[in-house]
Design an enzyme around this catalytic site. Structure first.
Site, short mmCIF file in Angstrom:
data_model
loop_
_atom_site.label_atom_id
_atom_site.label_comp_id
_atom_site.label_asym_id
_atom_site.label_seq_id
_atom_site.Cartn_x
_atom_site.Cartn_y
_atom_site.Cartn_z
N CYS A 43 0.85 -1.19 0.00
CA CYS A 43 0.00 0.00 0.00
C CYS A 43 0.89 1.25 0.00
O CYS A 43 2.00 1.24 0.52
CB CYS A 43 -0.91 0.01 1.22
N ASP A 45 0.42 3.75 1.72
CA ASP A 45 0.39 4.33 3.08
C ASP A 45 1.81 4.61 3.58
O ASP A 45 2.69 3.74 3.54
CB ASP A 45 -0.32 3.33 4.01
N ARG A 47 3.03 4.72 6.35
CA ARG A 47 3.47 3.97 7.53
C ARG A 47 3.97 2.57 7.19
O ARG A 47 4.35 1.82 8.09
CB ARG A 47 2.32 3.86 8.53
N HIS A 99 -2.20 -3.97 4.97
CA HIS A 99 -1.99 -3.56 6.36
C HIS A 99 -3.33 -3.25 7.02
O HIS A 99 -4.24 -2.72 6.38
CB HIS A 99 -1.06 -2.33 6.44
N CYS A 102 -6.11 0.03 6.86
CA CYS A 102 -5.90 0.58 5.51
C CYS A 102 -7.06 1.51 5.14
O CYS A 102 -8.23 1.09 5.09
CB CYS A 102 -5.79 -0.55 4.49
CO CO Z 1 -3.49 1.19 2.97
#
Ligand code: CO
Length: 210
Positions: A43, A45, A47, A99, A102
């Site tokens: 992803c 993302d 993090r 994750h 998400c």
């Molecule tokens: Co995500």
């Protein structure tokens, strides 16, 4: 406005100096070629940085990231990355890593319109529809989202196996394993979902390509 991005460039200079102090030939070696063993589909993302969470270094992992780690058959970006990774770099493992928490998956569970991204999220809604019986039996919204994250990863692993790129590699008897993982942003641990695809036998027969 303070130019906060300058910090990144300063960090870069410091990182270069650190690397060279450990190994003066570090960049000379990396500049020659790359032989990553892994393709990471994760992803976007912020993090979930592939290298940091797996303790890997530059040169170790070929990376593709998009919202909710999707493998969409009409996505030329994903297909080009996959083709290069499998046919040229000959990676041995492809890891789809989702994750918990998400945002893409959680948005796909809503009935709201979010704009352009709805077209992307619809692929996650398809996963929901495929598994609606199991998902509807989960009352807790967070648990339901967590399970959809896992099911979405499993579906994306299957979607990798459905591609001619992966199936042709298996036909050539090129070692290529597909894995599904989920990263937990709360404790930093990765859960292996044990969806290990090693050949076309692991797919429904309608997807087998001669
Ligand atoms: Co995500």
């Amino acid at each position: 406005m303070e130019k906060s991005y300058h910090k990144l460039l300063d960090n870069n200079k410091k990182w270069v100096a650190d690397q060279l102090s450990i190994d003066p030939t570090y960049f000379d070696k990396l500049a020659q070629s790359q032989h990553p063993e892994y393709l990471w589909i994760g992803c976007s993302d912020s993090r979930v940085p592939a290298n940091q969470i797996t303790g890997t270094q530059p040169g170790d992992v070929f990376v593709h990231r998009n919202i909710a780690n999707m493998v969409i058959h009409s996505d030329m970006n994903m297909l080009s990355v996959l083709s290069y990774a499998v046919e040229v770099l000959k990676v041995k493992h492809i890891i789809v890593c989702g994750h918990y928490g998400c945002g893409g998956v959680m948005a796909a569970m809503e009935n709201k319109q979010f704009g352009l991204i709805d077209n992307w999220l619809r692929h996650i809604k398809d996963v929901y529809r495929l598994h609606y019986k199991e998902l509807n039996s989960i009352q807790d919204k967070k648990q339901k989202a967590d399970r959809l994250v896992e099911l979405n990863v499993i579906e994306q692993v299957q979607d990798l196996g459905k591609t001619s790129i992966v199936q042709n590699a298996w036909k050539r008897e090129q070692p290529l394993h597909l894995h599904g993982w989920v990263y937990d942003v709360k404790d930093g641990l990765i859960k292996d979902l044990d969806v290990n695809f090693k050949g076309t036998d692991d797919l429904h027969s309608v997807f087998h390509l001669d």
